[in-house]
Design a protein around this motif. Structure first.
Motif, mmCIF file in Angstrom:
data_model
loop_
_atom_site.group_PDB
_atom_site.id
_atom_site.type_symbol
_atom_site.label_atom_id
_atom_site.label_comp_id
_atom_site.label_asym_id
_atom_site.label_seq_id
_atom_site.Cartn_x
_atom_site.Cartn_y
_atom_site.Cartn_z
ATOM 1 N N ALA A 196 -40.527 16.717 -32.108
ATOM 2 C CA ALA A 196 -40.543 17.025 -30.671
ATOM 3 C C ALA A 196 -41.507 16.139 -29.892
ATOM 4 N N GLN A 218 -45.073 18.077 -35.358
ATOM 5 C CA GLN A 218 -43.955 17.607 -34.544
ATOM 6 C C GLN A 218 -44.107 16.123 -34.202
ATOM 7 N N ARG A 273 -41.660 24.496 -34.199
ATOM 8 C CA ARG A 273 -41.389 23.683 -33.008
ATOM 9 C C ARG A 273 -41.701 24.475 -31.731
#
Length: 569
Positions: free
Chosen positions: A119, A159, A483
Motif C-alpha cells: 500500500a 506495506q 493493510r
C-alpha cells in the motif's frame, strides 16, 4: 482461494455477461469496485459479494437476476463448493475444504512475508512519536505513544513504506530554563522553584552533573554560568535516560532531532523566507505573521514576535520544511491530548507551503492513560513525583504486557489499564489469552515431533472440521487486517484480530487432534493438521501473528506452559 482470486472471478463473470448483453461492448471494471468480504454469520459461507446490487443498473438487470448469474458462474469456479443468493442480491460463496485448506501451506511457505502488502510502496514516511520534553522521565502518555508509534511503524513497513522513526527533542525555550533552575536548586539544597520540576530524578541528575565536574569548580561560576552548566549537562543526562528507557521498552529511533538545532542553524529564518516567497507572510505591529486564516485557522499566527524572538510555531514551520527537504512524502506526527487545539494551525501551515493536509502532513492525537487496580487510581511513582512513568508500568507487568495493553485500544480514546487484570493468568487477561495460544502451538509442535507426526504430507481437503474452516477464514483475513490497520493508522485493530484468532485456535485445539489418541496410527489428517498448527506457530510467522504485528518486538516468545507467570511475556 483468496479474496483477490474470488474478486477476479466475479470480474470475469460480469465481463462475460456484459459481452452477451451489450453485443461485445467493452465493460471495464476495476478490482477496487468489486467488494469481497466475510459474511457476518459464517454459517452463510466463506465469502460474500454485493456485486449484483452494484452493477445491476449498468447491465440493465434487476439485482436478483444478476445475482443468480453471478452465483451460477461462481459455482463453476475451481475451489468453490457452492454459491447462493441472500437478501436483495448478495451472493454467498462457500469454498471446498481443499481450496480453503491450501492456505495453511501458503502461510508456512511464505513465512514472515505472509500478511505483507504494498500500500505504501515507493513512499518515504517520517513518523515522529513520543517527542517528550527532556525535562523528566517518560510519563504514561508518552509510553502509550512509544508502543503505538513503534507498532504503526512496523505496519507501515509491512506495506513497503520506507519508514523513518524520529524523536523530536524540545530542548529550546522556557521549559528547559525551568528544568535548569530546578537542577540548580537541588544542587544548592534549596526548595524547588514554584514553576520548576519535582521528583527524586531532579536530585539524581543534579548529583550526576556535580560528579562530572572537578571538585569546587561549580562554586566559582556566576549564577548565569552555573545555570547554563546545569542546563547543558543536565539535558544531556535526561536525553540519555529517555533513550535508554525507550530502548529497554523495545523502541529504537532512526533520528533524534533537536529543536535547538533549528534555531542555531538559521532554519527558522529560511522557512520564513520560503513562506514569504509564497506570499504567505506579512508584517503587522512590528511582528512577522503567517496567513493561516486563508487555510481554515481561526486567526493568523505570529511567527516572529515584535521583540525579534521566535514564537512557538516558528519551530514547527522550520521542522516541517526540514522534513520535506529531507525527501519525506508523508510526515506523520503523534501528539498528546493537550495539543488537540494545535492541529488546525499545523494543517494551515502545511497548506501555506503548498502541500496537502492529511497526505503530506497528518497529525494523530492520543488520549490520557490511567492505571487502576480494583477500580481505584494507582499512584506509585517516587522518581517523578505524582507522575506514573514508563519504568513504573514495566516494573509491575513487564515490557510486552505493557506494550500490548497500550496498543490494544484506539489511541484517540482514554485508556484505563487495570493492573489487577494484567497480573492474572486467566482468559480475563487479553495478553495472557493471546500468549497462551502461541504457547499451545509450540506445545503441539513439540509433542508432534516426539510422537512422530511430521509434515511429510499435506492433504488440504482433510481440513474440513467447522473449527478448521473458521480458523482458516480468520488467517485469510490477516493481510487485509494489516493493510487496513496501516492505512487507518490504527494498530489496535491487529491486537483485536489476534484475540479473535487466539479464540478460534483455542476452540480448534479442543476439537481437532494433531496427535492420534492412544496407540492409534498416525494418519494423513494428523500430518495435515500439523501444517495448520505450523502456520500459526512457525518460527517466522509466529513473530508476525503473535508478536511483531502486535508491536511487541521481533524476539521469539520465551514463555511456555509451566513456566512462572510474571505479568509479561
Amino acid at each position: 482461494m483468496n479474496q483477490d482470486a474470488l474478486g477476479n472471478s466475479v470480474i470475469n463473470i460480469l465481463t462475460e455477461i456484459a459481452e452477451r448483453r451489450c453485443d461485445g461492448e467493452r465493460f471495464d471494471i476495476r478490482a477496487t469496485e468489486v467488494t469481497i468480504e466475510r459474511p457476518r454469520d459464517r454459517a452463510h459461507g466463506d465469502w460474500s459479494t454485493n456485486a449484483a446490487m452494484k452493477f445491476a443498473k449498468r447491465l440493465d438487470l434487476n439485482p436478483g437476476e444478476l445475482a443468480q448469474e453471478i452465483a451460477d458462474g461462481l459455482s463453476q469456479v475451481n475451489g468453490v463448493a457452492s454459491a447462493g443468493i441472500a437478501g436483495p442480491g448478495f451472493v454467498n460463496v462457500r469454498l471446498n475444504a481443499a481450496a480453503a485448506g491450501q492456505l495453511a501451506k501458503t502461510i508456512v511457505d511464505l513465512g514472515c512475508e505472509y500478511g505483507n502488502g504494498d500500500a505504501f510502496e515507493g513512499q518515504r514516511i517520517n513518523l515522529e512519536f513520543v517527542s517528550a520534553n527532556p525535562t523528566g522521565p517518560i510519563h504514561l502518555g508518552g509510553t502509550r505513544w512509544a508502543a503505538v508509534g513503534d507498532s504503526l511503524a512496523r505496519l507501515l513497513s509491512a506495506q513497503k513504506g520506507d519508514v523513518t522513526r524520529e524523536y523530536y527533542f524540545n530542548d529550546y525555550g522556557t521549559q528547559i530554563d525551568r528544568f535548569a533552575r530546578s537542577l540548580v536548586a537541588a544542587y544548592k539544597g534549596e526548595p524547588t522553584p514554584e514553576d520548576g520540576y519535582g521528583g527524586s530524578y531532579i536530585d539524581d541528575i543534579a548529583q550526576r552533573v556535580v560528579r562530572v565536574h572537578e571538585p569546587g569548580c561549580l562554586e566559582d561560576l556566576t549564577p548565569e554560568a552555573l545555570q547554563e552548566t546545569f542546563r547543558a549537562t543536565g539535558v544531556d543526562f535526561m536525553f540519555s535516560d529517555i533513550k535508554n528507557s525507550l530502548r529497554n521498552f523495545g523502541v529504537d529511533f532512526d533520528v533524534f532531532f533537536h529543536e535547538n538545532q533549528l534555531h542555531e542553524s538559521g532554519a527558522v529564518a529560511r522557512a520564513v523566507e520560503r513562506l514569504r516567497d509564497l506570499g504567505q507572510i506579512f508584517e503587522k505591529d512590528g511582528a512577522v505573521w503567517l496567513r493561516t486564516t486563508e487555510f481554515g485557522d481561526d486567526k493568523d499566527r505570529v511567527v516572529i514576535k515584535s521583540d525579534g524572538q521566535p514564537a512557538y510555531i516558528s519551530g514547527d514551520i522550520a521542522y516541517y520544511l526540514n522534513k520535506r527537504e529531507r525527501g519525506f512524502d508523508r510526515c506523520l506526527v503523534m501528539l498528546g491530548a493537550d495539543h488537540h487545539g494545535y492541529v488546525q494551525r499545523l494543517m494551515a501551515m502545511c497548506s501555506a507551503f503548498g502541500d496537502e493536509p492529511g497526505t503530506n502532513l497528518q497529525v494523530l492525537i492520543g488520549q490520557m492513560v490511567n492505571l487502576v487496580r480494583d477500580g481505584h487510581p494507582v499512584r506509585m511513582s517516587k522518581r517523578a513525583g505524582t507522575v506514573v512513568t514508563l519504568e513504573d508500568l514495566v516494573e509491575v507487568v513487564g515490557v510486552d504486557a505493557a506494550r500490548y495493553a497500550l496498543v490494544r485500544s484506539s489511541a484517540d480514546t482514554n485508556l484505563d489499564i487495570d493492573l489487577g487484570i494484567l497480573e492474572k493468568r486467566s482468559n480475563d487477561n487479553p495478553v495472557f489469552y493471546v500468549q497462551y495460544a502461541h504457547a499451545r502451538t509450540s506445545n503441539v509442535a513439540r509433542k508432534a515431533a516426539e510422537g512422530g507426526v511430521t509434515l511429510a504430507g499435506f492433504r488440504p481437503e482433510l481440513l474440513e472440521h467447522e473449527t478448521e474452516a473458521a480458523l482458516l477464514g480468520a488467517l485469510q483475513e490477516f493481510p487485509r487486517v494489516v493493510r487496513f490497520a496501516a492505512e487507518s493508522r490504527e494498530p489496535y485493530r491487529v491486537a483485536h484480530y489476534l484475540e479473535e484468532l487466539a479464540g478460534l485456535y483455542h476452540r480448534w485445539y479442543g476439537n481437532c487432534r494433531v496427535m492420534p489418541k492412544g496407540n492409534a496410527p498416525i494418519e494423513p489428517v494428523h500430518r495435515t493438521r500439523l501444517w495448520l498448527n505450523e502456520g500459526l506457530m512457525h518460527d517466522q510467522v509466529s513473530h508476525d501473528l503473535w508478536r511483531r504485528r502486535a508491536g511487541l518486538g521481533s524476539d521469539p516468545l520465551g514463555w511456555a506452559p509451566g513456566s512462572t507467570w510474571t505479568g509479561g511475556f
